[in-house]
Design a protein around this motif. Structure first.
Motif, mmCIF file in Angstrom:
data_model
loop_
_atom_site.group_PDB
_atom_site.id
_atom_site.type_symbol
_atom_site.label_atom_id
_atom_site.label_comp_id
_atom_site.label_asym_id
_atom_site.label_seq_id
_atom_site.Cartn_x
_atom_site.Cartn_y
_atom_site.Cartn_z
ATOM 1 N N ARG A 1 -2.673 -37.392 -27.853
ATOM 2 C CA ARG A 1 -1.696 -37.692 -28.905
ATOM 3 C C ARG A 1 -2.388 -37.596 -30.263
ATOM 4 O O ARG A 1 -3.557 -37.931 -30.401
ATOM 5 C CB ARG A 1 -1.141 -39.102 -28.700
ATOM 6 N N ARG A 2 -1.679 -37.128 -31.243
ATOM 7 C CA ARG A 2 -2.244 -37.009 -32.586
ATOM 8 C C ARG A 2 -1.521 -37.968 -33.521
ATOM 9 O O ARG A 2 -0.312 -38.168 -33.402
ATOM 10 C CB ARG A 2 -2.124 -35.582 -33.105
ATOM 11 N N TYR A 3 -2.306 -38.556 -34.428
ATOM 12 C CA TYR A 3 -1.762 -39.451 -35.442
ATOM 13 C C TYR A 3 -2.208 -38.982 -36.820
ATOM 14 O O TYR A 3 -3.349 -38.572 -36.994
ATOM 15 C CB TYR A 3 -2.287 -40.881 -35.254
ATOM 16 N N ARG A 4 -1.279 -39.063 -37.770
ATOM 17 C CA ARG A 4 -1.648 -38.910 -39.178
ATOM 18 C C ARG A 4 -1.944 -40.321 -39.666
ATOM 19 O O ARG A 4 -1.096 -41.207 -39.556
ATOM 20 C CB ARG A 4 -0.523 -38.287 -39.999
ATOM 21 N N VAL A 5 -3.136 -40.526 -40.194
ATOM 22 C CA VAL A 5 -3.591 -41.854 -40.596
ATOM 23 C C VAL A 5 -3.852 -41.867 -42.095
ATOM 24 O O VAL A 5 -4.480 -40.953 -42.637
ATOM 25 C CB VAL A 5 -4.883 -42.243 -39.838
ATOM 26 N N ASP B 1 -10.008 -41.637 -26.570
ATOM 27 C CA ASP B 1 -10.678 -42.757 -25.915
ATOM 28 C C ASP B 1 -9.877 -44.040 -26.061
ATOM 29 O O ASP B 1 -9.011 -44.162 -26.913
ATOM 30 C CB ASP B 1 -12.063 -42.955 -26.544
ATOM 31 N N LEU B 2 -10.232 -44.998 -25.225
ATOM 32 C CA LEU B 2 -9.735 -46.369 -25.297
ATOM 33 C C LEU B 2 -10.749 -47.184 -26.085
ATOM 34 O O LEU B 2 -11.952 -47.091 -25.826
ATOM 35 C CB LEU B 2 -9.584 -46.948 -23.885
ATOM 36 N N CYS B 3 -10.280 -47.955 -27.033
ATOM 37 C CA CYS B 3 -11.159 -48.873 -27.769
ATOM 38 C C CYS B 3 -11.165 -50.184 -26.987
ATOM 39 O O CYS B 3 -10.213 -50.958 -27.020
ATOM 40 C CB CYS B 3 -10.631 -49.079 -29.184
ATOM 41 N N ARG B 4 -12.228 -50.391 -26.241
ATOM 42 C CA ARG B 4 -12.321 -51.562 -25.373
ATOM 43 C C ARG B 4 -12.543 -52.842 -26.178
ATOM 44 O O ARG B 4 -13.160 -52.815 -27.225
ATOM 45 C CB ARG B 4 -13.452 -51.370 -24.363
ATOM 46 N N ASN C 1 -5.591 -51.104 -26.536
ATOM 47 C CA ASN C 1 -4.873 -51.068 -25.258
ATOM 48 C C ASN C 1 -3.364 -50.886 -25.409
ATOM 49 O O ASN C 1 -2.753 -50.157 -24.636
ATOM 50 C CB ASN C 1 -5.190 -52.325 -24.453
ATOM 51 N N ASN C 2 -2.742 -51.520 -26.411
ATOM 52 C CA ASN C 2 -1.285 -51.398 -26.565
ATOM 53 C C ASN C 2 -0.858 -49.972 -26.914
ATOM 54 O O ASN C 2 0.249 -49.562 -26.603
ATOM 55 C CB ASN C 2 -0.747 -52.384 -27.599
ATOM 56 N N LEU C 3 -1.726 -49.181 -27.547
ATOM 57 C CA LEU C 3 -1.425 -47.780 -27.845
ATOM 58 C C LEU C 3 -1.906 -46.860 -26.727
ATOM 59 O O LEU C 3 -1.430 -45.738 -26.589
ATOM 60 C CB LEU C 3 -2.093 -47.355 -29.163
ATOM 61 N N TRP C 4 -2.850 -47.317 -25.935
ATOM 62 C CA TRP C 4 -3.472 -46.518 -24.880
ATOM 63 C C TRP C 4 -2.477 -46.159 -23.787
ATOM 64 O O TRP C 4 -2.464 -45.049 -23.272
ATOM 65 C CB TRP C 4 -4.657 -47.285 -24.315
ATOM 66 N N GLN C 5 -1.669 -47.096 -23.396
ATOM 67 C CA GLN C 5 -0.621 -46.907 -22.386
ATOM 68 C C GLN C 5 -1.154 -46.275 -21.098
ATOM 69 O O GLN C 5 -0.636 -45.266 -20.611
ATOM 70 C CB GLN C 5 0.517 -46.065 -22.954
ATOM 71 N N GLY C 6 -2.216 -46.863 -20.568
ATOM 72 C CA GLY C 6 -2.768 -46.378 -19.311
ATOM 73 C C GLY C 6 -3.196 -44.929 -19.363
ATOM 74 O O GLY C 6 -2.947 -44.182 -18.433
ATOM 75 N N SER C 7 -3.787 -44.499 -20.413
ATOM 76 C CA SER C 7 -4.311 -43.147 -20.699
ATOM 77 C C SER C 7 -3.237 -42.126 -21.067
ATOM 78 O O SER C 7 -3.544 -40.969 -21.300
ATOM 79 C CB SER C 7 -5.196 -42.611 -19.570
#
Length: 129
Positions: A67-71, A95-98, A56-62
């Motif tokens: 957005r792309r991340y290098r992991v 997606d959101l990880c609920r 949720n903290n990264l989701w920012q209300g969709s």
């Protein structure tokens, strides 16, 4: 004198470009989910495989959709030998990880497999937009 100033400015710009990704990197945990990856909060039906859900903290209300991340795996969350592969992967937020979400990033199994041994299940990661 102008050449020296110009050389200095160019050097500063080059170092800033090199160091910016390092400064933006965040650390957290990653887990994975199994296919099919077709249902997503961002796109409904989507067919990419290098994808992630975010907490949720990264989701920012969709607003995180697309957005792309290098992991990159930086170590096991638990005592699991050789959890990391040493590689990185670029994933797209779909997606959101609920809750209860066991990681900051819920990677597709395909993406997780690139950076870590799936038997580890949960790893520490560094991720950069």
């Amino acid at each position: 004198m102008i050449k020296m100033v110009l050389k200095f400015v160019v050097t500063v710009i080059v170092f800033a470009q090199i160091l910016t990704p390092i400064a933006e990197a965040a650390q957290g945990r990653a887990v994975f989910y199994d296919p099919p990856y077709t249902k997503s909060a961002c796109y409904g039906n989507q067919y990419e495989t290098m994808v992630t859900g975010v907490r949720n903290n990264l989701w920012q209300g969709s607003r995180a959709c697309g957005r792309r991340y290098r992991v990159r795996c930086i170590g096991p969350t638990y005592n699991f030998p050789r959890a990391c592969t040493g590689r990185s992967v670029i994933v797209k937020v779909v997606d959101l990880c609920r809750e209860p979400c066991n990681g900051d990033l819920n990677l597709s199994r395909d993406a997780f497999r690139v950076i870590a041994n799936t038997d580890a299940g949960n790893v520490r990661v560094e991720y950069t937009p």
